[in-house]
Enzyme design. Structure first.
Site, PDB file in Angstrom:
ATOM      1  N   LYS A  14      40.945  38.820  35.374  1.00 57.71           N
ATOM      2  CA  LYS A  14      40.746  39.338  34.014  1.00 57.71           C
ATOM      3  C   LYS A  14      40.400  38.164  33.113  1.00 57.71           C
ATOM      4  O   LYS A  14      40.941  37.072  33.299  1.00 57.71           O
ATOM      5  CB  LYS A  14      42.050  39.958  33.492  1.00 57.71           C
ATOM      6  CG  LYS A  14      42.293  41.361  33.966  1.00 57.71           C
ATOM      7  CD  LYS A  14      43.459  41.959  33.181  1.00 57.71           C
ATOM      8  CE  LYS A  14      44.188  42.967  34.021  1.00 57.71           C
ATOM      9  NZ  LYS A  14      45.550  43.197  33.668  1.00 57.71           N
ATOM     10  N   ARG A  90      46.955  32.320  32.987  1.00 55.60           N
ATOM     11  CA  ARG A  90      48.259  32.949  33.180  1.00 55.60           C
ATOM     12  C   ARG A  90      48.744  32.584  34.583  1.00 55.60           C
ATOM     13  O   ARG A  90      48.017  32.782  35.563  1.00 55.60           O
ATOM     14  CB  ARG A  90      48.125  34.459  33.073  1.00 55.60           C
ATOM     15  CG  ARG A  90      49.443  35.135  33.330  1.00 55.60           C
ATOM     16  CD  ARG A  90      49.271  36.598  33.599  1.00 55.60           C
ATOM     17  NE  ARG A  90      50.574  37.196  33.838  1.00 55.60           N
ATOM     18  CZ  ARG A  90      50.757  38.267  34.578  1.00 55.60           C
ATOM     19  NH1 ARG A  90      49.732  38.859  35.138  1.00 55.60           N
ATOM     20  NH2 ARG A  90      51.949  38.757  34.735  1.00 55.60           N
ATOM     21  N   HIS A 179      57.203  38.674  32.463  1.00 52.27           N
ATOM     22  CA  HIS A 179      56.633  39.190  31.201  1.00 52.27           C
ATOM     23  C   HIS A 179      57.020  38.317  30.009  1.00 52.27           C
ATOM     24  O   HIS A 179      57.035  38.789  28.867  1.00 52.27           O
ATOM     25  CB  HIS A 179      57.122  40.626  30.895  1.00 52.27           C
ATOM     26  CG  HIS A 179      56.651  41.680  31.842  1.00 52.27           C
ATOM     27  ND1 HIS A 179      57.477  42.689  32.275  1.00 52.27           N
ATOM     28  CD2 HIS A 179      55.456  41.888  32.428  1.00 52.27           C
ATOM     29  CE1 HIS A 179      56.807  43.483  33.099  1.00 52.27           C
ATOM     30  NE2 HIS A 179      55.579  43.009  33.209  1.00 52.27           N
ATOM     31  N   PHE A 283      52.680  57.407  34.119  1.00 51.76           N
ATOM     32  CA  PHE A 283      53.554  58.294  33.349  1.00 51.76           C
ATOM     33  C   PHE A 283      52.790  59.435  32.668  1.00 51.76           C
ATOM     34  O   PHE A 283      53.382  60.465  32.368  1.00 51.76           O
ATOM     35  CB  PHE A 283      54.382  57.481  32.338  1.00 51.76           C
ATOM     36  CG  PHE A 283      55.618  56.893  32.982  1.00 51.76           C
ATOM     37  CD1 PHE A 283      55.507  55.895  33.942  1.00 51.76           C
ATOM     38  CD2 PHE A 283      56.879  57.368  32.664  1.00 51.76           C
ATOM     39  CE1 PHE A 283      56.628  55.379  34.568  1.00 51.76           C
ATOM     40  CE2 PHE A 283      58.010  56.862  33.284  1.00 51.76           C
ATOM     41  CZ  PHE A 283      57.892  55.859  34.241  1.00 51.76           C
ATOM     42  N   GLY A 330      52.045  49.587  27.924  1.00 48.48           N
ATOM     43  CA  GLY A 330      51.456  50.931  28.026  1.00 48.48           C
ATOM     44  C   GLY A 330      52.382  52.066  27.633  1.00 48.48           C
ATOM     45  O   GLY A 330      52.032  52.907  26.792  1.00 48.48           O
ATOM     46  N   GLU A 383      49.153  39.403  25.370  1.00 46.71           N
ATOM     47  CA  GLU A 383      49.456  38.240  26.189  1.00 46.71           C
ATOM     48  C   GLU A 383      48.301  37.234  26.164  1.00 46.71           C
ATOM     49  O   GLU A 383      48.524  36.032  26.170  1.00 46.71           O
ATOM     50  CB  GLU A 383      49.769  38.684  27.624  1.00 46.71           C
ATOM     51  CG  GLU A 383      51.107  39.417  27.678  1.00 46.71           C
ATOM     52  CD  GLU A 383      51.314  40.237  28.933  1.00 46.71           C
ATOM     53  OE1 GLU A 383      52.017  39.758  29.810  1.00 46.71           O
ATOM     54  OE2 GLU A 383      50.780  41.353  29.012  1.00 46.71           O
TER      55      GLU A 383
HETATM   56  P1  ADP Z   1      50.602  47.195  33.517  1.00 42.32           P
HETATM   57  O1  ADP Z   1      52.022  46.864  33.816  1.00 42.32           O
HETATM   58  O2  ADP Z   1      49.794  47.524  34.729  1.00 42.32           O
HETATM   59  O3  ADP Z   1      49.922  46.244  32.550  1.00 42.32           O
HETATM   60  P2  ADP Z   1      50.435  49.061  31.308  1.00 42.32           P
HETATM   61  O4  ADP Z   1      51.182  48.238  30.317  1.00 42.32           O
HETATM   62  O5  ADP Z   1      48.985  49.288  31.085  1.00 42.32           O
HETATM   63  O6  ADP Z   1      50.695  48.591  32.791  1.00 42.32           O
HETATM   64  O7  ADP Z   1      51.163  50.494  31.359  1.00 42.32           O
HETATM   65  C1  ADP Z   1      50.772  51.518  32.208  1.00 42.32           C
HETATM   66  C2  ADP Z   1      51.613  52.754  31.878  1.00 42.32           C
HETATM   67  O8  ADP Z   1      51.436  53.071  30.497  1.00 42.32           O
HETATM   68  C3  ADP Z   1      51.212  53.983  32.671  1.00 42.32           C
HETATM   69  O9  ADP Z   1      52.359  54.609  33.224  1.00 42.32           O
HETATM   70  C4  ADP Z   1      50.567  54.887  31.639  1.00 42.32           C
HETATM   71  O10 ADP Z   1      50.875  56.224  31.874  1.00 42.32           O
HETATM   72  C5  ADP Z   1      51.189  54.439  30.340  1.00 42.32           C
HETATM   73  N1  ADP Z   1      50.208  54.679  29.257  1.00 42.32           N
HETATM   74  C6  ADP Z   1      49.129  53.936  29.007  1.00 42.32           C
HETATM   75  N2  ADP Z   1      48.406  54.487  27.986  1.00 42.32           N
HETATM   76  C7  ADP Z   1      49.054  55.602  27.627  1.00 42.32           C
HETATM   77  C8  ADP Z   1      48.818  56.622  26.657  1.00 42.32           C
HETATM   78  N3  ADP Z   1      47.778  56.585  25.833  1.00 42.32           N
HETATM   79  N4  ADP Z   1      49.727  57.613  26.564  1.00 42.32           N
HETATM   80  C9  ADP Z   1      50.813  57.642  27.357  1.00 42.32           C
HETATM   81  N5  ADP Z   1      51.072  56.721  28.300  1.00 42.32           N
HETATM   82  C10 ADP Z   1      50.218  55.723  28.443  1.00 42.32           C
END
Ligand code: ADP
Length: 396
Positions: A14, A90, A179, A283, A330, A383
């Protein structure tokens, strides 16, 4: 100065190019399927989102694809490589060597390699990214920013496991936490909003994403965090179990005729919300299934909420009080009902939530309820910007 931020995974890379004068992201993207075939997703404000199929046998070629995209006449944002003042990498694991970011030199690379034993999926990839970058951009200064560094302030009673002490001495088995860049970023931002020095606030930061961790921050320092020796520990996650009774591991191994490594794989990749719901690790999918009446999907949501809520009580206790709660990543930034549920029935701790203010996704907001002593916030994590700022600070 423009800083390139890189986050190298085993088959991905990334990147973001950030203009430090304005903190604007000039370009960002992701190389995927490195070593398989190769896809470059590249976006800039002027060009929008672009996708290219480029053969990427290794990370060096992926970095070349990134710099080519940044320099491209059609969709680039710089006219010469000289415009990239530095690169911030990172790095997942800094072990006990690093309690802050460092300028990369031979000794730093050696130590990152030594820490590979503690993060076998991540550190070798991070190191590959660093070395590929050195080749592609000779002379450009590089900084390593560690996920573990922020948590190096934990006291020994929090970071040691109650197993024979020699295992810590001989094998460095202890809690490291992860994190850190995200917990640090959102805690600093929350202190700015509150208008008090971070050193005077007792805060719990909840980084809830595919991987989730929760941190207790007292006097501006991480004093405990939910992830441990590896990112498998703590709260239940998308595919990771989080905390379980360790005796379950040999029991499953025996019952299923598996090796310990195979059980470890199950706990990392097939457990958590995926394992309980049987639907997905995401989720959004689980919520949809639960709304449609899927009981195991609802159970996964309830269990996740319960496993997170326990930490709020735990960390308020170990800090001897609580001034602020911060949701990020997320799920933390987007899942309105989870935040509402987590902050409900918490009046005894001086916590209430404002449902209307909480009706927010992916945006900075204060969601504190009327009369709440503890203030609660949604703060999108960044981050990449934190890595860029650390890089800039170190290079003066
Ligand atoms: P990672 O640890 O891979 O960086 P993220 O911080 O992107 O993960 O989080 C992913 C989670 O966040 C998933 O379970 C997803 O369902 C949830 N998520 C991301 N965007 C949304 C949204 N707009 N509404 C509800 N849940 C979300």
């Amino acid at each position: 100065m423009k800083i390139l931020v890189l986050n190298a995974g085993s088959s991905s890379l990334k990147y973001q190019l950030i203009d430090m004068d304005t903190q604007a992201v000039l370009a960002k993207g992701l190389c995927e399927r490195i070593g398989i075939d190769g896809i470059l997703n590249h976006s800039t404000e002027a060009c929008g989102k672009l996708k290219f199929e480029i053969d990427m046998p290794d990370h060096a070629v992926a970095i070349k694809a990134v710099t080519d995209a940044l320099l491209s006449k059609e969709h680039g944002v710089i006219s010469s490589m000289g415009e990239i003042g530095a690169v911030g990498h990172r790095v997942v694991h800094g072990g006990e060597y690093f309690n802050s970011s460092v300028i990369i030199n031979e000794d730093v690379k050696k130590k990152i390699e030594e820490c590979s034993a503690l993060a076998p999926l991540h550190n070798p990839a991070n190191l590959t990214g660093i070395m590929a970058c050195e080749k592609a951009m000779p002379g450009v200064p590089m900084v390593a920013v560690f996920d573990t560094a922020f948590h190096q302030t934990m006291p020994s009673e929090a970071f040691l496991y109650p197993i024979p002490y020699e295992y810590y001495e001989n094998y460095k088995i202890r809690k490291y936490g992860f994190h850190g860049t995200s917990h640090y970023f959102v805690s600093k931002r929350a202190a700015e909003i509150i208008g008090k020095p971070l050193e005077e606030i007792k805060m719990i930061t909840l980084h809830l994403g595919n991987g989730s961790s929760i941190t207790a921050i007292k006097n501006g320092k991480s004093i405990d965090t939910s992830m441990g020796f590896t990112p498998l520990a703590g709260v239940m996650m998308g595919t990771r179990s989080g905390l379980i009774d360790p005796a379950i591991i040999p029991y499953i191994a025996e019952k299923e005729n598996m090796t310990v490594d195979e059980v470890n794989d199950i706990l990392n990749k097939k457990s958590g919300a995926l394992g309980i719901s049987g639907v997905s690790s995401d989720f959004r999918d689980i919520e949809e299934a639960a709304k449609g009446g899927n009981k195991r999907a609802q159970l996964a949501l309830d269990m996740f909420e319960y496993s997170v809520k326990r930490y709020i009580g735990l960390y308020a206790t170990v800090m001897g009080g609580l001034d602020a709660i911060v949701f990020t990543a997320g799920i933390g930034e987007n899942n309105i009902s989870l935040r509402e549920n987590l902050l409900t029935d918490m009046e005894f701790m001086g916590i209430t939530v404002d449902s209307e203010k909480n009706n927010v996704q992916g945006k900075e907001a204060e969601i504190t309820g009327a009369g709440s002593r503890v203030r609660s916030f949604v703060i999108p994590t960044n981050e990449e910007l934190t890595i860029a700022l650390d890089t800039q600070k170190l290079l003066g």
